[in-house]
Each structure stands twice: as C-alpha cells, then as structure tokens.
Motif scaffolding. Sequence first.
Motif, PDB file in Angstrom:
ATOM      1  N   VAL A  69     -71.734   4.861  29.996  1.00 14.75           N
ATOM      2  CA  VAL A  69     -71.480   5.922  30.979  1.00 14.75           C
ATOM      3  C   VAL A  69     -69.995   6.264  30.929  1.00 14.75           C
ATOM      4  CG1 VAL A  69     -71.579   6.587  33.399  1.00 14.75           C
ATOM      5  CG2 VAL A  69     -73.375   5.127  32.430  1.00 14.75           C
ATOM      6  N   LEU A  70     -69.693   7.535  30.702  1.00 17.15           N
ATOM      7  CA  LEU A  70     -68.312   7.997  30.563  1.00 17.15           C
ATOM      8  C   LEU A  70     -67.884   8.769  31.802  1.00 17.15           C
ATOM      9  CD1 LEU A  70     -68.650   9.310  26.903  1.00 17.15           C
ATOM     10  CD2 LEU A  70     -67.674   7.135  27.618  1.00 17.15           C
ATOM     11  N   GLN A  71     -66.632   8.572  32.191  1.00 17.10           N
ATOM     12  CA  GLN A  71     -66.092   9.278  33.343  1.00 17.10           C
ATOM     13  C   GLN A  71     -65.512  10.628  32.892  1.00 17.10           C
ATOM     14  OE1 GLN A  71     -66.605   7.813  36.367  1.00 17.10           O
ATOM     15  NE2 GLN A  71     -67.632   6.272  35.093  1.00 17.10           N
ATOM     16  N   GLY A  72     -65.768  11.659  33.672  1.00 15.82           N
ATOM     17  CA  GLY A  72     -65.234  12.988  33.353  1.00 15.82           C
ATOM     18  C   GLY A  72     -64.904  13.747  34.619  1.00 15.82           C
ATOM     19  N   VAL A 102     -62.053  19.392  22.731  1.00 16.28           N
ATOM     20  CA  VAL A 102     -63.456  18.975  22.770  1.00 16.28           C
ATOM     21  C   VAL A 102     -63.875  18.849  24.232  1.00 16.28           C
ATOM     22  CG1 VAL A 102     -65.112  17.195  22.099  1.00 16.28           C
ATOM     23  CG2 VAL A 102     -63.180  17.726  20.596  1.00 16.28           C
ATOM     24  N   TRP A 103     -65.076  19.310  24.557  1.00 16.62           N
ATOM     25  CA  TRP A 103     -65.546  19.227  25.926  1.00 16.62           C
ATOM     26  C   TRP A 103     -67.067  19.084  25.940  1.00 16.62           C
ATOM     27  CZ3 TRP A 103     -64.226  23.706  23.490  1.00 16.62           C
ATOM     28  CH2 TRP A 103     -65.135  24.769  23.519  1.00 16.62           C
ATOM     29  N   VAL A 104     -67.621  18.821  27.115  1.00 12.48           N
ATOM     30  CA  VAL A 104     -69.067  18.785  27.313  1.00 12.48           C
ATOM     31  C   VAL A 104     -69.440  19.977  28.173  1.00 12.48           C
ATOM     32  CG1 VAL A 104     -71.001  17.523  28.330  1.00 12.48           C
ATOM     33  CG2 VAL A 104     -69.214  16.276  27.106  1.00 12.48           C
ATOM     34  N   GLU A 105     -70.453  20.702  27.741  1.00 12.93           N
ATOM     35  CA  GLU A 105     -70.897  21.875  28.497  1.00 12.93           C
ATOM     36  C   GLU A 105     -72.262  21.563  29.093  1.00 12.93           C
ATOM     37  OE1 GLU A 105     -69.482  25.928  27.443  1.00 12.93           O
ATOM     38  OE2 GLU A 105     -71.572  26.131  26.797  1.00 12.93           O
ATOM     39  N   ALA A 106     -72.310  21.514  30.426  1.00  8.54           N
ATOM     40  CA  ALA A 106     -73.551  21.220  31.144  1.00  8.54           C
ATOM     41  C   ALA A 106     -74.094  22.511  31.732  1.00  8.54           C
ATOM     42  CB  ALA A 106     -73.291  20.202  32.251  1.00  8.54           C
ATOM     43  N   TYR A 107     -75.405  22.728  31.589  1.00 10.47           N
ATOM     44  CA  TYR A 107     -76.037  23.953  32.072  1.00 10.47           C
ATOM     45  C   TYR A 107     -76.785  23.621  33.356  1.00 10.47           C
ATOM     46  CZ  TYR A 107     -74.901  25.063  27.274  1.00 10.47           C
ATOM     47  OH  TYR A 107     -74.230  25.234  26.082  1.00 10.47           O
ATOM     48  N   LEU A 108     -76.260  24.117  34.470  1.00 10.39           N
ATOM     49  CA  LEU A 108     -76.774  23.771  35.790  1.00 10.39           C
ATOM     50  C   LEU A 108     -77.301  25.007  36.503  1.00 10.39           C
ATOM     51  CD1 LEU A 108     -73.830  21.418  36.617  1.00 10.39           C
ATOM     52  CD2 LEU A 108     -76.200  20.672  36.525  1.00 10.39           C
ATOM     53  N   THR A 109     -78.314  24.788  37.332  1.00  8.10           N
ATOM     54  CA  THR A 109     -78.896  25.909  38.077  1.00  8.10           C
ATOM     55  C   THR A 109     -77.957  26.345  39.193  1.00  8.10           C
ATOM     56  OG1 THR A 109     -80.080  24.406  39.552  1.00  8.10           O
ATOM     57  CG2 THR A 109     -81.229  25.120  37.559  1.00  8.10           C
ATOM     58  N   GLU A 110     -78.231  27.520  39.713  1.00  8.26           N
ATOM     59  CA  GLU A 110     -77.332  28.090  40.724  1.00  8.26           C
ATOM     60  C   GLU A 110     -77.255  27.225  41.982  1.00  8.26           C
ATOM     61  OE1 GLU A 110     -77.700  32.680  40.761  1.00  8.26           O
ATOM     62  OE2 GLU A 110     -79.498  31.963  39.735  1.00  8.26           O
ATOM     63  N   ALA A 147     -70.013  22.308  44.058  1.00  6.95           N
ATOM     64  CA  ALA A 147     -69.168  21.874  42.940  1.00  6.95           C
ATOM     65  C   ALA A 147     -67.834  22.600  42.935  1.00  6.95           C
ATOM     66  CB  ALA A 147     -69.888  22.104  41.614  1.00  6.95           C
ATOM     67  N   GLN A 148     -66.773  21.865  42.623  1.00  6.32           N
ATOM     68  CA  GLN A 148     -65.423  22.415  42.561  1.00  6.32           C
ATOM     69  C   GLN A 148     -64.737  21.920  41.287  1.00  6.32           C
ATOM     70  OE1 GLN A 148     -64.179  24.567  44.802  1.00  6.32           O
ATOM     71  NE2 GLN A 148     -65.971  24.448  46.146  1.00  6.32           N
ATOM     72  N   VAL A 149     -63.769  22.705  40.823  1.00 12.56           N
ATOM     73  CA  VAL A 149     -62.967  22.269  39.681  1.00 12.56           C
ATOM     74  C   VAL A 149     -62.260  20.959  40.029  1.00 12.56           C
ATOM     75  CG1 VAL A 149     -60.946  22.814  38.260  1.00 12.56           C
ATOM     76  CG2 VAL A 149     -62.638  24.584  38.767  1.00 12.56           C
ATOM     77  N   GLY A 150     -62.314  19.995  39.136  1.00 17.34           N
ATOM     78  CA  GLY A 150     -61.696  18.697  39.367  1.00 17.34           C
ATOM     79  C   GLY A 150     -62.640  17.649  39.918  1.00 17.34           C
ATOM     80  N   ALA A 151     -63.862  18.048  40.315  1.00 20.27           N
ATOM     81  CA  ALA A 151     -64.817  17.086  40.864  1.00 20.27           C
ATOM     82  C   ALA A 151     -65.199  16.053  39.803  1.00 20.27           C
ATOM     83  CB  ALA A 151     -66.068  17.810  41.360  1.00 20.27           C
ATOM     84  N   PRO A 152     -65.387  14.777  40.200  1.00 16.81           N
ATOM     85  CA  PRO A 152     -65.734  13.736  39.223  1.00 16.81           C
ATOM     86  C   PRO A 152     -67.144  13.918  38.674  1.00 16.81           C
ATOM     87  CG  PRO A 152     -65.772  12.857  41.447  1.00 16.81           C
ATOM     88  CD  PRO A 152     -65.220  14.242  41.555  1.00 16.81           C
ATOM     89  N   VAL A 153     -67.315  13.472  37.444  1.00 14.43           N
ATOM     90  CA  VAL A 153     -68.578  13.619  36.719  1.00 14.43           C
ATOM     91  C   VAL A 153     -68.800  12.345  35.920  1.00 14.43           C
ATOM     92  CG1 VAL A 153     -69.759  14.945  34.913  1.00 14.43           C
ATOM     93  CG2 VAL A 153     -68.257  16.121  36.529  1.00 14.43           C
ATOM     94  N   GLU A 154     -70.049  11.980  35.708  1.00  8.19           N
ATOM     95  CA  GLU A 154     -70.390  10.913  34.772  1.00  8.19           C
ATOM     96  C   GLU A 154     -71.298  11.478  33.690  1.00  8.19           C
ATOM     97  OE1 GLU A 154     -69.871   6.675  36.961  1.00  8.19           O
ATOM     98  OE2 GLU A 154     -71.811   7.655  37.259  1.00  8.19           O
ATOM     99  N   VAL A 155     -71.042  11.041  32.456  1.00 10.06           N
ATOM    100  CA  VAL A 155     -71.719  11.605  31.290  1.00 10.06           C
ATOM    101  C   VAL A 155     -72.275  10.484  30.429  1.00 10.06           C
ATOM    102  CG1 VAL A 155     -71.419  13.003  29.198  1.00 10.06           C
ATOM    103  CG2 VAL A 155     -70.163  13.600  31.292  1.00 10.06           C
ATOM    104  N   VAL A 156     -73.487  10.685  29.935  1.00 10.67           N
ATOM    105  CA  VAL A 156     -74.088   9.793  28.943  1.00 10.67           C
ATOM    106  C   VAL A 156     -74.342  10.607  27.688  1.00 10.67           C
ATOM    107  CG1 VAL A 156     -76.092   8.381  28.336  1.00 10.67           C
ATOM    108  CG2 VAL A 156     -75.171   8.315  30.662  1.00 10.67           C
ATOM    109  N   LEU A 157     -73.725  10.211  26.576  1.00 10.53           N
ATOM    110  CA  LEU A 157     -73.934  10.879  25.298  1.00 10.53           C
ATOM    111  C   LEU A 157     -75.093  10.209  24.571  1.00 10.53           C
ATOM    112  CD1 LEU A 157     -70.218  11.178  24.108  1.00 10.53           C
ATOM    113  CD2 LEU A 157     -71.583  12.930  25.249  1.00 10.53           C
ATOM    114  N   ASN A 158     -76.025  11.014  24.072  1.00  9.67           N
ATOM    115  CA  ASN A 158     -77.161  10.444  23.354  1.00  9.67           C
ATOM    116  C   ASN A 158     -76.720   9.661  22.123  1.00  9.67           C
ATOM    117  OD1 ASN A 158     -78.666  11.734  25.255  1.00  9.67           O
ATOM    118  ND2 ASN A 158     -80.045  12.734  23.812  1.00  9.67           N
TER     119      ASN A 158
END
Length: 354
Positions: free
Chosen positions: A259-262, A228-236, A242-253
């Motif tokens: 706030v979830l750490q990813g 299971v994963w979250v797919e974020a659609y970001l502009t160029e 951004a790099q693989v492994g960079a920290p992310v925060e996610v809010v699921l509706n």
Amino acid sequence: MKRTIWTTVAILAVFLAWYIAADRMTPITGNARVKAVATSVVPEVTGTVVEVLVENGQVVDAGDVLVRIDPRSYQIDREKAEADLASATQDVGASSAEVSGAQAKVARAQSDLDTLRLQSERIFALEKKGLVTTAKADDARGKLTEAEASLENAQADLERAKQRLGKEGEENAKIQRALAALAEADLNLERTELKAPARGVVSNLLIAPGTYARSGSDLVTFLDATDVWVEAYLTENNLGLAQVGAPVEVVLNMHPGRVLQGRIESFSAAVSVTGSDAPGALASAPSTTGFLREPERFPVRIVLPGYEAGSLEDDLRLQLNGQADVILYPTDNGFMNFIGRMYIRAAAFLSYAY
C-alpha cells in the motif's frame, strides 16, 4: 427463521449505509492507471535511417541522440548553399567565408537554445511542484541565460560579417536569398539527428537501419520519466468532499501486497463523452459496465511522494497504464477511514491473485 431474515436485513442495511457513506467519505475505485507523458519523436526531415543508437526499454538522458537519418543529401544542400552564397558575394566583390561561418554558428546556437528551453521548461514545471531543488532550477536558468547570450553573440557576429560585405552586398537580394538558403540547410542538417527531449525511456522500438523516415510521421515512442502520476477515474458523487492535497492510498497491481501513500495533485475540470483521449482533447475515462445507468467519471491526478519521477534505483517499477486500486481520505472521520484502510489492505493482499 424470522430472526435469520431480520438479521440478514439488518446486515444488508448496515452494508448499504456504509456503502453510501463511503462513496462520499472514503471513495474507492479500481479504475485507475499509472500515467506518464508519452511523446512521439517525429523527424522534421525525410531520409533513410542509418543508425539506431538506442534499444527498446533503454533509459536515455535529455539530448541523447536516438536515431540518425542519412545526412548526405543535406550536407550536399549545405555545400550548394555555401556555393550559392560565394557566387552571390563574388558578384558584389566580397568574400563569403566569414558570413558562411557566422551563419553556421547562429544555426547551432539557435538549436542549442531550443533544446535547453525544452529541458528547462520541464525543470521549472517540476520546481513548481516541489520535485526538484531551487538550486537545480537556478542552474537551468543560468544555462538558459548563457545559451541566449551565445545566440545573441552569434547573431551579432553574423551582422558584423554582413556589414563587412559593404552596403551594396548587405542590401543585395541575391545575397539575402543565399543566406536564407544556407540557414535552412544548416537547420535541416541538424535535424538529421533525433534527440531525446528529456530523461526517459524508449518504448515499442520498431525501426532499424534502412527504415525510411518521413517528415512529420511518428518514428520513435518516448516515455518522459520526469513526471509520473496515477490517474484515478471517480464518479461525480465520489468527488463532493475531495480537495487538492487530500491523502490517498494506492495499490499497484504490479506490486501486490503493498500500500503506497499518495495525495491528490489536481482534478480534471471536464471529460469527453465521445471517447476521444488525446493531446488537445478532453480527458476520457475507460468505460465500465454496470446494472444501472453508467455514471460519468472524472480523472483525478494523484502523485506518490518519492516516486514522482521514474528511476532505475527506485524500489518500485512504474509502467505506463499499469492498473491500480485507489482510496481517498477527504475527511478526518476516524471510523470510516479505519474501514477504508482495512479494505485497501485486503485489496492489496487479493491483488496477488489477479
């Protein structure tokens, strides 16, 4: 009045500067979805469904039988194939019972091996991501080796049974055709049971006993809970730092206020401009509207440590295509990261209302 105007202009200038910097240093998007692998379970034989052994939304384990198709016609085909083999071997003065039994063992061993290979490939993929222990992966390798050995032994037994028919029987074309027909009948009989390819959830179940299942047509929708994963659609311009492994925060509706750490797991190297989004095709981001030219968006795959696989025991419920807000932290800029954290927490609070 002038002071008010200049104050307003200054605030707008600061906001614009932050917006431009944030687009690179703390990119934010509300265009994000929870993702999992959705698989259509497709029958390889045709017939009437006689048993539906699962319910909509039910969690199943790999190998669990989901649906049974009426096996009677395929049992008849197998009996006919056995009779044809018996007739062929009688023509050369040999007994077919041993060969028939050996052929059935080969078919079953092959079916068991195919199922184990599918399950093991999923475990090995999760091992590479560090989501399962090495011991579990080694256990899967051991079971796979045992299944391969069982198939080899069954094939050896079949070969010995063929040799006991004698040279004439082994080389007889009629016997070879009968053996091939028997193997096909065994395989089709096995295929009357549709099994879960992995641990997951049955979704959108729209069949009942009496449904006519056609070979090659979708019958059951299965959601693989092992990835299971979250797919974020970001502009160029969001992705420049951004790099693989960079920290992310996610809010699921589905879980407002939290706030979830990813972390970034991977990037998609291409997107479709035609709107297609299917296995074998390029990824396609959902379209959004805007005043200026529509920017191209690229999917970024994000994993939430601790929630990489679906589980009923989790404190979160992850639903396929559930919406999310995502912010990336590709740099160590403390000021921009602080503002970004405040922003995503405000979004988490506001998600109670929408």
